[in-house]
Enzyme design. Structure first.
Site, PDB file in Angstrom:
ATOM      1  N   LYS A   1       0.845  -1.202   0.000  1.00 32.82           N
ATOM      2  CA  LYS A   1       0.000   0.000   0.000  1.00 32.82           C
ATOM      3  C   LYS A   1       0.878   1.249   0.000  1.00 32.82           C
ATOM      4  O   LYS A   1       2.022   1.222   0.454  1.00 32.82           O
ATOM      5  CB  LYS A   1      -0.952   0.029   1.203  1.00 32.82           C
TER       6      LYS A   1
ATOM      7  N   ASP B   1      -2.281  -1.410  10.290  1.00 34.34           N
ATOM      8  CA  ASP B   1      -2.414  -1.445   8.826  1.00 34.34           C
ATOM      9  C   ASP B   1      -3.073  -2.730   8.309  1.00 34.34           C
ATOM     10  O   ASP B   1      -3.403  -2.821   7.130  1.00 34.34           O
ATOM     11  CB  ASP B   1      -1.029  -1.335   8.164  1.00 34.34           C
TER      12      ASP B   1
ATOM     13  N   SER C   1       2.245  -6.291   7.243  1.00 36.43           N
ATOM     14  CA  SER C   1       0.801  -6.223   7.501  1.00 36.43           C
ATOM     15  C   SER C   1       0.026  -6.933   6.394  1.00 36.43           C
ATOM     16  O   SER C   1      -0.968  -7.620   6.653  1.00 36.43           O
ATOM     17  CB  SER C   1       0.334  -4.763   7.549  1.00 36.43           C
TER      18      SER C   1
ATOM     19  N   ALA D   1       3.708  -1.442   4.162  1.00 34.37           N
ATOM     20  CA  ALA D   1       2.845  -2.419   4.842  1.00 34.37           C
ATOM     21  C   ALA D   1       3.092  -3.861   4.407  1.00 34.37           C
ATOM     22  O   ALA D   1       2.167  -4.673   4.388  1.00 34.37           O
ATOM     23  CB  ALA D   1       1.361  -2.051   4.665  1.00 34.37           C
TER      24      ALA D   1
HETATM   25  C1  LIG Z   1       2.555   4.588   9.303  1.00 29.21           C
HETATM   26  C2  LIG Z   1       1.469   3.646   8.846  1.00 29.21           C
HETATM   27  O1  LIG Z   1       2.033   2.570   8.122  1.00 29.21           O
HETATM   28  C3  LIG Z   1       0.517   4.380   7.910  1.00 29.21           C
HETATM   29  O2  LIG Z   1      -0.239   3.521   7.120  1.00 29.21           O
HETATM   30  C4  LIG Z   1       0.695   3.073  10.024  1.00 29.21           C
HETATM   31  O3  LIG Z   1       0.164   4.143  10.807  1.00 29.21           O
HETATM   32  C5  LIG Z   1       1.531   2.146  10.891  1.00 29.21           C
HETATM   33  O4  LIG Z   1       0.897   0.939  10.961  1.00 29.21           O
HETATM   34  P1  LIG Z   1       1.562  -0.392  11.599  1.00 29.21           P
HETATM   35  O5  LIG Z   1       2.952  -0.572  11.139  1.00 29.21           O
HETATM   36  O6  LIG Z   1       0.562  -1.498  11.366  1.00 29.21           O
HETATM   37  O7  LIG Z   1       1.598   0.028  13.101  1.00 29.21           O
HETATM   38  P2  LIG Z   1       1.452  -0.823  14.455  1.00 29.21           P
HETATM   39  O8  LIG Z   1       2.216  -2.107  14.335  1.00 29.21           O
HETATM   40  O9  LIG Z   1       0.019  -0.879  14.847  1.00 29.21           O
HETATM   41  O10 LIG Z   1       2.208   0.175  15.442  1.00 29.21           O
HETATM   42  C6  LIG Z   1       3.598   0.341  15.476  1.00 29.21           C
HETATM   43  C7  LIG Z   1       3.900   1.513  16.381  1.00 29.21           C
HETATM   44  O11 LIG Z   1       3.616   2.759  15.709  1.00 29.21           O
HETATM   45  C8  LIG Z   1       3.012   3.692  16.587  1.00 29.21           C
HETATM   46  N1  LIG Z   1       1.680   4.058  16.070  1.00 29.21           N
HETATM   47  C9  LIG Z   1       1.074   3.315  15.100  1.00 29.21           C
HETATM   48  C10 LIG Z   1      -0.155   3.670  14.591  1.00 29.21           C
HETATM   49  C11 LIG Z   1      -0.777   4.833  15.107  1.00 29.21           C
HETATM   50  N2  LIG Z   1      -1.969   5.239  14.653  1.00 29.21           N
HETATM   51  N3  LIG Z   1      -0.172   5.554  16.075  1.00 29.21           N
HETATM   52  C12 LIG Z   1       1.047   5.202  16.567  1.00 29.21           C
HETATM   53  O12 LIG Z   1       1.591   5.884  17.433  1.00 29.21           O
HETATM   54  C13 LIG Z   1       2.955   3.049  17.958  1.00 29.21           C
HETATM   55  O13 LIG Z   1       4.107   3.434  18.647  1.00 29.21           O
HETATM   56  C14 LIG Z   1       3.047   1.561  17.643  1.00 29.21           C
HETATM   57  O14 LIG Z   1       3.653   0.836  18.691  1.00 29.21           O
HETATM   58  N1  LIG Z   2       5.846 -11.016   6.852  1.00 28.57           N
HETATM   59  C1  LIG Z   2       6.753 -10.088   7.141  1.00 28.57           C
HETATM   60  N2  LIG Z   2       7.454  -9.492   6.153  1.00 28.57           N
HETATM   61  C2  LIG Z   2       8.379  -8.557   6.446  1.00 28.57           C
HETATM   62  N3  LIG Z   2       8.692  -8.138   7.671  1.00 28.57           N
HETATM   63  C3  LIG Z   2       8.023  -8.672   8.697  1.00 28.57           C
HETATM   64  C4  LIG Z   2       7.030  -9.646   8.476  1.00 28.57           C
HETATM   65  N4  LIG Z   2       6.507  -9.964   9.660  1.00 28.57           N
HETATM   66  C5  LIG Z   2       7.148  -9.239  10.584  1.00 28.57           C
HETATM   67  N5  LIG Z   2       8.074  -8.453  10.027  1.00 28.57           N
HETATM   68  C6  LIG Z   2       8.943  -7.515  10.784  1.00 28.57           C
HETATM   69  O1  LIG Z   2       8.346  -6.228  10.654  1.00 28.57           O
HETATM   70  C7  LIG Z   2       9.315  -5.220  10.437  1.00 28.57           C
HETATM   71  C8  LIG Z   2       8.683  -4.123   9.545  1.00 28.57           C
HETATM   72  O2  LIG Z   2       8.534  -4.650   8.246  1.00 28.57           O
HETATM   73  P1  LIG Z   2       7.343  -4.253   7.242  1.00 28.57           P
HETATM   74  O3  LIG Z   2       7.833  -4.624   5.890  1.00 28.57           O
HETATM   75  O4  LIG Z   2       6.080  -4.831   7.697  1.00 28.57           O
HETATM   76  O5  LIG Z   2       7.334  -2.678   7.462  1.00 28.57           O
HETATM   77  P2  LIG Z   2       6.502  -1.522   6.833  1.00 28.57           P
HETATM   78  O6  LIG Z   2       6.326  -1.731   5.369  1.00 28.57           O
HETATM   79  O7  LIG Z   2       7.147  -0.249   7.256  1.00 28.57           O
HETATM   80  O8  LIG Z   2       5.100  -1.675   7.541  1.00 28.57           O
HETATM   81  P3  LIG Z   2       3.998  -0.544   7.818  1.00 28.57           P
HETATM   82  O9  LIG Z   2       3.872   0.271   6.573  1.00 28.57           O
HETATM   83  O10 LIG Z   2       2.771  -1.401   8.118  1.00 28.57           O
HETATM   84  O11 LIG Z   2       4.501   0.212   9.012  1.00 28.57           O
HETATM   85  C9  LIG Z   2      10.499  -5.941   9.799  1.00 28.57           C
HETATM   86  O12 LIG Z   2      11.696  -5.388  10.223  1.00 28.57           O
HETATM   87  C10 LIG Z   2      10.353  -7.414  10.232  1.00 28.57           C
HETATM   88  O13 LIG Z   2      11.249  -7.734  11.261  1.00 28.57           O
END
Ligand SMILES: C[C@](O)(CO)[C@H](O)COP(=O)(O)OP(=O)(O)OC[C@H]1O[C@@H](n2ccc(N)nc2=O)[C@H](O)[C@@H]1O
Ligand SMILES: Nc1ncnc2c1ncn2[C@@H]1O[C@H](COP(=O)(O)OP(=O)(O)OP(=O)(O)O)[C@@H](O)[C@H]1O
Length: 282
Positions: free
Chosen positions: A9, A135, A102, A99
């Site tokens: 996404k 997410d 996620s 994501a």
């Molecule tokens: C930045 C985005 O990717 C935008 O789509 C999302 O807001 C983050 O989504 P995500 O990675 O699924 O986040 P989560 O695993 O739920 O949260 C990771 C950490 O980000 C912070 N967090 C996340 C979402 C939110 N609305 N407020 C926060 O402050 C919190 O410290 C949390 O512990």
């Molecule tokens: N299936 C997976 N694929 C990749 N990383 C994963 C997975 N499950 C857990 N992780 C952990 O999650 C951390 C963040 O990776 P991810 O690729 O999900 O980040 P992101 O794209 O920034 O996610 P978001 O946009 O939801 O914040 C990685 O450093 C990894 O250790």
């Protein structure tokens, strides 16, 4: 055996309204799936274990993986005594703001719903997904949607805009928790016009969509990694109609209304970064 696609996404808008007592931030975001996907295969096992394999060596294969967590959640919630092997073919860059994890979690919810004949709706799966991460619910549905709450409340938008997206993932990764942790909500200078973006998407107007791009986390991540702002400027210099950081970063994307233009931007940026992707809205 069952297979599922896990789409990446991008955030077309990301606004933070306030910090909540539970530590999360109340957000309002317009999310868009793009044509860059991991592929997951789900295979029944003879025992009741959850096992994982992945083509990328540094992705955790234990309970830290969101696909593992999704399988464990379904197993315990519905008292499933079966095991599964999940094979992840990872194409989405890791810790990029796209994501990836996620989406693998969401694909696992959809895939095991089929493999184990659970009969759950997407709505049920999105509700479960909220327990895994903010997410995940959006990733259960995909497409275009508004996300509210901490990101888990989804309103789907029935729009189809054939825009092209060039993604650049810099060589470093960013922790979402660190970026939110460094955000001072009172100091946000301009909030994105979320309603304006929704209107522009409904009209299918590329110029208007691009003029409403906005992400309040950009200034935080740009302060931590100043080169990202230069990357965003090069997107525009190479011909993108607009550019933005996705999520908490560090991936920056540029938008083009024609494939040939996107291809030119892609070619130009490949000289600067190893991880450049040419993709489109889904
Ligand atoms: C930045 C985005 O990717 C935008 O789509 C999302 O807001 C983050 O989504 P995500 O990675 O699924 O986040 P989560 O695993 O739920 O949260 C990771 C950490 O980000 C912070 N967090 C996340 C979402 C939110 N609305 N407020 C926060 O402050 C919190 O410290 C949390 O512990
Ligand atoms: N299936 C997976 N694929 C990749 N990383 C994963 C997975 N499950 C857990 N992780 C952990 O999650 C951390 C963040 O990776 P991810 O690729 O999900 O980040 P992101 O794209 O920034 O996610 P978001 O946009 O939801 O914040 C990685 O450093 C990894 O250790």
């Amino acid at each position: 055996m069952v297979g599922e696609k896990a789409k990446a996404k991008i955030n077309l808008t990301l606004d933070v309204l306030y910090k909540r007592p539970d530590g999360y931030h109340e957000v309002e975001m317009v999310m868009q799936s793009v044509d860059l996907s991991d592929h997951l295969l789900f295979d029944e096992r003879g025992d009741d274990q959850i096992t994982l394999s992945c083509n990328v060596p540094y992705v955790p294969l234990d309970e830290r993986n969101l696909a593992y967590q999704a399988a464990a959640l379904l197993k315990s919630r519905y008292q499933i005594r079966k095991g599964v092997h999940i094979k992840i073919d990872k194409q989405i860059p890791v810790a990029a703001g796209l994501a990836g994890g996620s989406s693998d979690g969401a694909a696992t919810l959809r895939g095991l719903n089929r493999l184990w004949n659970l009969g759950l709706s997407l709505h049920d799966l999105a509700k479960l997904g909220a327990e895994l991460g903010s997410d995940v619910p959006f990733c259960v549905y995909g497409g275009t949607a508004i996300a509210k709450g901490r990101g888990e409340q989804i309103e789907r938008l029935a729009v189809a805009c054939p825009l092209w997206v060039v993604l650049v993932k810099p060589s470093f990764s960013v922790s979402t928790a660190d970026v939110y942790g460094n955000l001072r909500v009172q100091e946000i200078k301009t909030h994105p016009d979320t309603k304006g973006m929704i209107r522009s998407l409904a009209e299918g107007n590329p110029e208007a969509i691009v003029s409403h791009l906005g992400n309040v986390l950009e200034s935080v991540t740009f302060q931590m990694y100043p080169d990202l702002e230069k990357l965003k400027q090069s997107m525009i210099r190479f011909g993108a109609m607009g550019a933005l950081m996705s999520g908490s970063g560090p991936t920056v994307y540029g938008i083009a209304d024609r494939e040939s233009k996107a291809q030119r931007i892609y070619n130009a940026l490949r000289g600067f970064s190893r991880e450049v992707y040419l993709t489109r809205f889904l």
